[in-house]
Design a protein around this motif. Structure first.
Motif, mmCIF file in Angstrom:
data_model
loop_
_atom_site.group_PDB
_atom_site.id
_atom_site.type_symbol
_atom_site.label_atom_id
_atom_site.label_comp_id
_atom_site.label_asym_id
_atom_site.label_seq_id
_atom_site.Cartn_x
_atom_site.Cartn_y
_atom_site.Cartn_z
ATOM 1 N N VAL A 18 -31.061 -34.378 25.714
ATOM 2 C CA VAL A 18 -32.420 -34.841 25.975
ATOM 3 C C VAL A 18 -32.577 -35.088 27.474
ATOM 4 N N ASP A 19 -33.650 -34.585 28.062
ATOM 5 C CA ASP A 19 -33.922 -34.865 29.481
ATOM 6 C C ASP A 19 -34.113 -36.363 29.680
ATOM 7 N N THR A 20 -33.657 -36.875 30.809
ATOM 8 C CA THR A 20 -33.742 -38.298 31.087
ATOM 9 C C THR A 20 -34.529 -38.548 32.358
ATOM 10 N N ASP A 21 -35.206 -39.677 32.422
ATOM 11 C CA ASP A 21 -35.901 -40.065 33.646
ATOM 12 C C ASP A 21 -35.193 -41.220 34.339
ATOM 13 N N GLU A 22 -33.929 -41.473 33.922
ATOM 14 C CA GLU A 22 -33.158 -42.580 34.492
ATOM 15 C C GLU A 22 -32.042 -42.112 35.419
ATOM 16 N N GLY A 23 -32.015 -40.829 35.759
ATOM 17 C CA GLY A 23 -31.010 -40.321 36.683
ATOM 18 C C GLY A 23 -29.907 -39.567 35.990
ATOM 19 N N TRP A 24 -29.169 -38.798 36.766
ATOM 20 C CA TRP A 24 -28.174 -37.884 36.207
ATOM 21 C C TRP A 24 -26.925 -38.570 35.672
ATOM 22 N N CYS A 25 -26.704 -39.847 35.994
ATOM 23 C CA CYS A 25 -25.504 -40.538 35.497
ATOM 24 C C CYS A 25 -25.645 -41.002 34.056
ATOM 25 N N THR A 26 -26.856 -41.018 33.546
ATOM 26 C CA THR A 26 -27.097 -41.530 32.199
ATOM 27 C C THR A 26 -27.306 -40.379 31.226
ATOM 28 N N ALA A 27 -27.440 -40.706 29.943
ATOM 29 C CA ALA A 27 -27.618 -39.665 28.930
ATOM 30 C C ALA A 27 -28.291 -40.247 27.700
ATOM 31 N N THR A 28 -28.917 -39.362 26.938
ATOM 32 C CA THR A 28 -29.512 -39.708 25.653
ATOM 33 C C THR A 28 -29.155 -38.613 24.656
ATOM 34 N N LEU A 29 -28.824 -39.018 23.433
ATOM 35 C CA LEU A 29 -28.571 -38.079 22.349
ATOM 36 C C LEU A 29 -29.821 -37.994 21.480
ATOM 37 N N SER A 30 -30.231 -36.799 21.144
ATOM 38 C CA SER A 30 -31.445 -36.607 20.359
ATOM 39 C C SER A 30 -31.261 -37.134 18.940
ATOM 40 N N SER A 31 -32.390 -37.431 18.282
ATOM 41 C CA SER A 31 -32.326 -37.854 16.881
ATOM 42 C C SER A 31 -31.747 -36.750 16.015
ATOM 43 N N ALA A 32 -32.027 -35.492 16.365
ATOM 44 C CA ALA A 32 -31.462 -34.374 15.608
ATOM 45 C C ALA A 32 -29.944 -34.361 15.713
ATOM 46 N N GLN A 33 -29.437 -34.651 16.902
ATOM 47 C CA GLN A 33 -27.986 -34.690 17.086
ATOM 48 C C GLN A 33 -27.359 -35.830 16.277
ATOM 49 N N LEU A 34 -27.978 -36.982 16.280
ATOM 50 C CA LEU A 34 -27.445 -38.123 15.534
ATOM 51 C C LEU A 34 -27.481 -37.868 14.036
ATOM 52 N N GLU A 35 -28.524 -37.231 13.553
ATOM 53 C CA GLU A 35 -28.603 -36.887 12.134
ATOM 54 C C GLU A 35 -27.530 -35.878 11.761
ATOM 55 N N TRP A 36 -27.319 -34.895 12.623
ATOM 56 C CA TRP A 36 -26.260 -33.895 12.413
ATOM 57 C C TRP A 36 -24.898 -34.569 12.369
ATOM 58 N N LEU A 37 -24.650 -35.511 13.286
ATOM 59 C CA LEU A 37 -23.386 -36.225 13.330
ATOM 60 C C LEU A 37 -23.152 -36.997 12.039
ATOM 61 N N GLU A 38 -24.142 -37.751 11.598
ATOM 62 C CA GLU A 38 -23.949 -38.565 10.401
ATOM 63 C C GLU A 38 -23.672 -37.701 9.173
ATOM 64 N N ALA A 39 -24.378 -36.603 9.046
ATOM 65 C CA ALA A 39 -24.141 -35.707 7.916
ATOM 66 C C ALA A 39 -22.734 -35.130 7.955
ATOM 67 N N LEU A 40 -22.259 -34.773 9.147
ATOM 68 C CA LEU A 40 -20.933 -34.194 9.282
ATOM 69 C C LEU A 40 -19.838 -35.227 8.992
ATOM 70 N N LEU A 41 -19.997 -36.452 9.500
ATOM 71 C CA LEU A 41 -19.015 -37.501 9.228
ATOM 72 C C LEU A 41 -18.954 -37.819 7.743
ATOM 73 N N ALA A 42 -20.108 -37.879 7.094
ATOM 74 C CA ALA A 42 -20.141 -38.157 5.658
ATOM 75 C C ALA A 42 -19.437 -37.054 4.881
ATOM 76 N N TYR A 43 -19.686 -35.817 5.257
ATOM 77 C CA TYR A 43 -19.024 -34.690 4.583
ATOM 78 C C TYR A 43 -17.515 -34.757 4.781
ATOM 79 N N ASN A 44 -17.087 -34.990 6.017
ATOM 80 C CA ASN A 44 -15.656 -35.029 6.297
ATOM 81 C C ASN A 44 -14.962 -36.146 5.524
ATOM 82 N N GLN A 45 -15.577 -37.325 5.497
ATOM 83 C CA GLN A 45 -14.949 -38.437 4.787
ATOM 84 C C GLN A 45 -14.873 -38.160 3.288
ATOM 85 N N ALA A 46 -15.917 -37.591 2.730
ATOM 86 C CA ALA A 46 -15.932 -37.295 1.295
ATOM 87 C C ALA A 46 -14.884 -36.257 0.920
ATOM 88 N N ASN A 47 -14.526 -35.413 1.873
ATOM 89 C CA ASN A 47 -13.577 -34.330 1.586
ATOM 90 C C ASN A 47 -12.205 -34.570 2.195
#
Length: 337
Positions: A182-211
């Motif tokens: 995600v583009d940031t307006d707080e400078g190049w040292c900072t970062a933001t993860l998109s909601s799509a990325q966080l949703e993808w992460l949670e789904a992947l962690l849940a799958y991995n733990q279940a398996n």
């Protein structure tokens, strides 16, 4: 195995406390392991003066290394030589490695010439890009033009990636890479993860733990109150330097116990948390920040060796500059028992 022992090396003595935490901290050992090696005992000291056994015999399944913050091209802290030094030791100590992770800040100015230097050092060390997992850090988006999309594409194109966040299987384990999408307006040292990325992460962690799949997460920016220099007052957590939605990421990670989370950025000495999930500060290749802005006594060059056994994972911090081992954490994962 409902409870483990938490052992810390404090000064010259060993302090043993009973804990529910599924982790075990030991003083540095000097054993070099190879895939298929039977592991029986360890030592609290490098000289073996305080032998501590009782782990039983386990077969080494896989091994990998995690480093970060090379900052190739920096006028003050160019880590190119340190990077070559680290790769030489990894080659000698872990010839059968499953792979090496660079957890962000490969470059200083996000320049193509710096990417070329990184790739040249990798090739000269006898590795290929396929041996590595690359994570985007703030120095890969160092710009005053706010053209963050260009720098994300530059990072991806250099390593054949389709996105700054992705997953891959390494020795039957899931490596999950997070990145600033995600583009940031707080400078190049900072970062933001998109909601799509966080949703993808949670789904992947849940799958991995279940398996029953072991997961390791790699993100450059550290999360608050996890490892060294991550309190609310630390530099790494200040606006303009932090992961802006780190709390949202942490709330997802906290739901999964069979998990290790690797972060860089702070340049603090390599350390890890007393928690589940396990948070690991990768140290730094370019230099170690001891908190004293006037200190020049230690330039630093540190990273981690990770050994997966049948029922636990051993994390060994390495001082590449002095060719010595630092702390060791042994974590038993209940989903494997």
């Amino acid at each position: 195995y409902a409870q483990q022992w938490l052992i810390r090396r404090i000064g010259g003595s060993a302090c043993i406390l009973q804990s529910r935490l599924n982790s075990l901290f030991l003083g540095a050992g000097s054993t070099v392991l190879a895939n298929g090696t039977n592991i029986a005992t360890y030592s609290l000291n490098t000289d073996g003066s305080e032998a501590f056994g009782g782990f039983g015999t386990n077969l080494l399944v896989s091994e990998y290394q995690v480093i970060s913050d090379i900052q190739t091209g920096s006028a003050e802290f160019d880590g190119s030589d340190n990077f070559a030094c680290a790769l030489a030791q990894i080659r000698a100590l872990s010839p059968n490695t499953s792979g090496i992770v660079i957890d962000g800040d490969l470059t200083e100015w996000s320049a193509q010439s710096e990417y070329d230097t990184v790739k040249r050092i990798i090739e000269q060390a006898g590795y290929s890009l396929d041996d590595f997992t690359f994570v985007m850090g703030n120095h890969e988006q160092r710009t005053d033009s706010d053209d963050y999309g260009y720098y994300r594409q530059l990072f991806c194109s250099n390593f054949g990636l389709g996105n700054v966040y992705y997953s891959k299987t390494v020795a039957d384990q899931s490596f999950i890479v997070l990145g600033p999408d995600v583009d940031t307006d707080e400078g190049w040292c900072t970062a933001t993860l998109s909601s799509a990325q966080l949703e993808w992460l949670e789904a992947l962690l849940a799958y991995n733990q279940a398996n029953g799949i072991r997961s390791s997460v790699f993100v450059h920016w550290p999360l608050q109150d996890t490892t060294a220099n991550t309190s609310a007052y630390s530099d790494s957590q200040q606006p303009g330097h932090n992961l802006t939605n780190g709390d949202a990421l942490k709330s997802i990670l906290q739901r999964y116990s069979d998990l290790a989370v690797f972060t860089g950025h702070s340049h603090c000495e390599a350390d890890c948390s007393d928690s589940s999930p396990l948070y690991v500060n990768t140290g730094s290749i370019a230099y170690i920040d001891d908190g004293d802005p006037y200190s020049t006594a230690y330039t630093g060059n540190q990273g981690w060796f990770v050994y997966t056994l049948a029922d636990r994972v051993i994390y060994k911090a390495r001082d590449f500059e002095n060719e010595t081992w630092l702390q060791t954490s042994t974590s038993r994962h209940t989903s494997w028992l």
